[in-house]
Design a protein around this motif. Structure first.
Motif, mmCIF file in Angstrom:
data_model
loop_
_atom_site.group_PDB
_atom_site.id
_atom_site.type_symbol
_atom_site.label_atom_id
_atom_site.label_comp_id
_atom_site.label_asym_id
_atom_site.label_seq_id
_atom_site.Cartn_x
_atom_site.Cartn_y
_atom_site.Cartn_z
ATOM 1 N N ARG A 137 0.851 -1.185 0.000
ATOM 2 C CA ARG A 137 0.000 0.000 0.000
ATOM 3 C C ARG A 137 0.887 1.235 0.000
ATOM 4 O O ARG A 137 2.067 1.170 0.360
ATOM 5 N N THR A 138 0.305 2.371 -0.359
ATOM 6 C CA THR A 138 0.972 3.662 -0.210
ATOM 7 C C THR A 138 0.027 4.590 0.542
ATOM 8 O O THR A 138 -1.197 4.472 0.430
ATOM 9 N N SER A 139 0.595 5.506 1.330
ATOM 10 C CA SER A 139 -0.225 6.370 2.181
ATOM 11 C C SER A 139 -0.608 7.641 1.432
ATOM 12 O O SER A 139 0.245 8.370 0.931
ATOM 13 N N GLY A 140 -1.913 7.896 1.344
ATOM 14 C CA GLY A 140 -2.398 9.105 0.696
ATOM 15 C C GLY A 140 -2.265 10.333 1.573
ATOM 16 O O GLY A 140 -2.359 11.463 1.104
ATOM 17 N N GLU A 141 -2.088 10.108 2.882
ATOM 18 C CA GLU A 141 -1.832 11.177 3.833
ATOM 19 C C GLU A 141 -1.061 10.584 4.998
ATOM 20 O O GLU A 141 -0.869 9.370 5.073
#
Length: 422
Positions: free
Chosen positions: A296-300
């Motif tokens: 996953r990657t963090s959007g915030e």
């Protein structure tokens, strides 16, 4: 060894074949650890479960790929993955998932028990015939692959004669799911993806001419009449439904049988009490998960496990490590089918929880007790060969001897559940 070196050991060929020592090296740094600039590894069960459900985290979809690999559309493998529901984010993910969810409702899966039991019984009979006289048979080729591929192909409306084609194509394509891939490995994955896309292009045309009572026909209609799928999404999802529909279950069956053969007391318990299969299958999923990681990657910015994850952080959610978190599972390296604990994270959690998890569980719950009951002398026959893969963990080859089949009177009930099973 620092955290970056521990992660490097996981990505090595030895670490891919046996990731568990590397997981423990990473766990020593905490449940969430930074392993490089903007890169974090998650080994804790609670932390992985929370992050999988967190709407601030995103899949590596096409928009994100544009930022790091603008030429991704030139790769058939990356295109098939990125345009499918496997790697999309809402609202596209929700739209695509709804279109196929009807094929995997609990009622429909329960109704498939007899089909699974019949196919498993036929494959066991073939194994017994091929292994007569002590000749080794490859469990992966003769059972672990054909059972789930037969089930998912029946759902998709793929003709039985075409099913042997898919094992190599799918194995090649899934190389693109690895966290690291060389240009040569990507070329192999692209070749597999091209073969699969060409196959489904022809199947779509056939179902457009003559629709059937199958999932392919339903998705073709969603594209043609309702325009709820683009042409690229249609092909990408058919490819991923096929591959995901058997790869995970094939590995579950292979990993599961290997564990049971290494734990004869537990195997005997399942042989005598097939009604305990759900607990056994959950523990097999925990002990040696067929899916070891997701990303996953963090959007915030997100704070988890005492660690601040800045916006744009990349996360390796190590499901195989989370399933052996001692804070969640006492003595996690011990195979114990009598654990009274909730399910592992092998099928993920949250919006991307595996759509086919119930079907995979059903196939293993039916097949493994039936194998042990009908082939009570089933035994290893030499060293198995692991795939050098981390994301999808399984065997290339698992040789066994079958011994003498049990007398017909000792066979389990026709539905695979055994006498007295509710």
């Amino acid at each position: 060894m620092d955290a970056a070196e521990a992660l490097a050991s996981l990505m090595s060929p030895q670490g891919r074949v046996d990731p568990y020592p590397a997981y423990e090296r990473l766990r020593a740094f905490g449940p969430v650890v930074q392993t490089g600039p903007g890169l974090y590894a998650v080994t804790g069960y609670a932390e992985a479960d929370e992050l999988l459900r967190d709407s601030r985290l995103r899949m590596l979809d096409g928009e994100l790929r544009d930022q790091i690999l603008p030429q991704w559309r030139d790769s058939p493998a990356l295109s098939s993955i990125a345009r499918s529901m496997l790697r999309t984010n809402p609202p596209d993910h929700s739209r695509m998932r709804r279109l196929v969810a009807g094929a995997f409702t609990p009622r429909r899966i329960t109704a498939m028990r007899e089909v699974v039991a019949t196919q498993a019984g036929e494959l066991i009979a073939t194994m017994a015939a091929d292994g007569r006289g002590g000749s080794p048979v490859d469990f992966m080729a003769e059972f672990a692959y054909p059972l789930p591929v037969g089930v998912i192909c029946a759902l998709l409306g793929v003709p039985a004669a075409d099913r042997p084609l898919f094992r190599r194509w799918a194995a090649d394509l899934t190389g693109a799911l690895e966290p690291e891939i060389t240009p040569a490995e990507l070329a192999v994955a692209d070749a597999g993806a091209t073969e699969l896309r060409d196959y489904f292009t022809e199947l779509v045309a056939a179902r457009r001419r003559i629709p059937g009572d199958d999932l392919t026909s339903a998705l073709v209609q969603a594209h043609d009449a309702e325009e709820r799928l683009s042409a690229e999404e249609l092909l990408a999802n058919l490819v991923i439904l096929l591959v995901a529909g058997f790869e995970t279950t094939t590995n579950l069956l292979g990993n599961g049988l290997a564990v049971l053969l290494a734990h004869p007391r537990a195997a005997d318990g399942l042989r005598r009490h097939p009604e305990q299969a759900p607990a056994y299958v959950d523990e097999l999923l925990r002990y040696d998960s067929p899916v070891q990681l997701t990303t996953r990657t963090s959007g915030e910015a997100v704070r988890i496990g005492g660690v601040e994850l800045p916006t744009g952080s990349w996360l390796l959610l190590l499901l195989g490590a989370a399933n052996r978190d001692p804070r969640r599972y006492p003595e996690p390296d011990r195979f114990d089918p009598w654990r009274a604990l909730p399910s592992p994270l092998s099928f993920g959690a949250g919006p991307h929880y595996c759509l086919g998890a119930g079907l995979a569980r059903l196939e293993a719950q039916v097949a493994l007790p039936m194998l042990l009951r009908r082939l009570p002398e089933l035994a290893p026959a030499g060293a198995p060969r692991r795939r050098i893969r981390l994301t999808l963990r399984g065997y290339d080859n698992l040789p066994v001897t079958v011994g003498e089949p049990a007398p017909a009177a000792d066979h389990d009930a026709p539905d695979g559940r055994g006498p007295g099973t509710p």
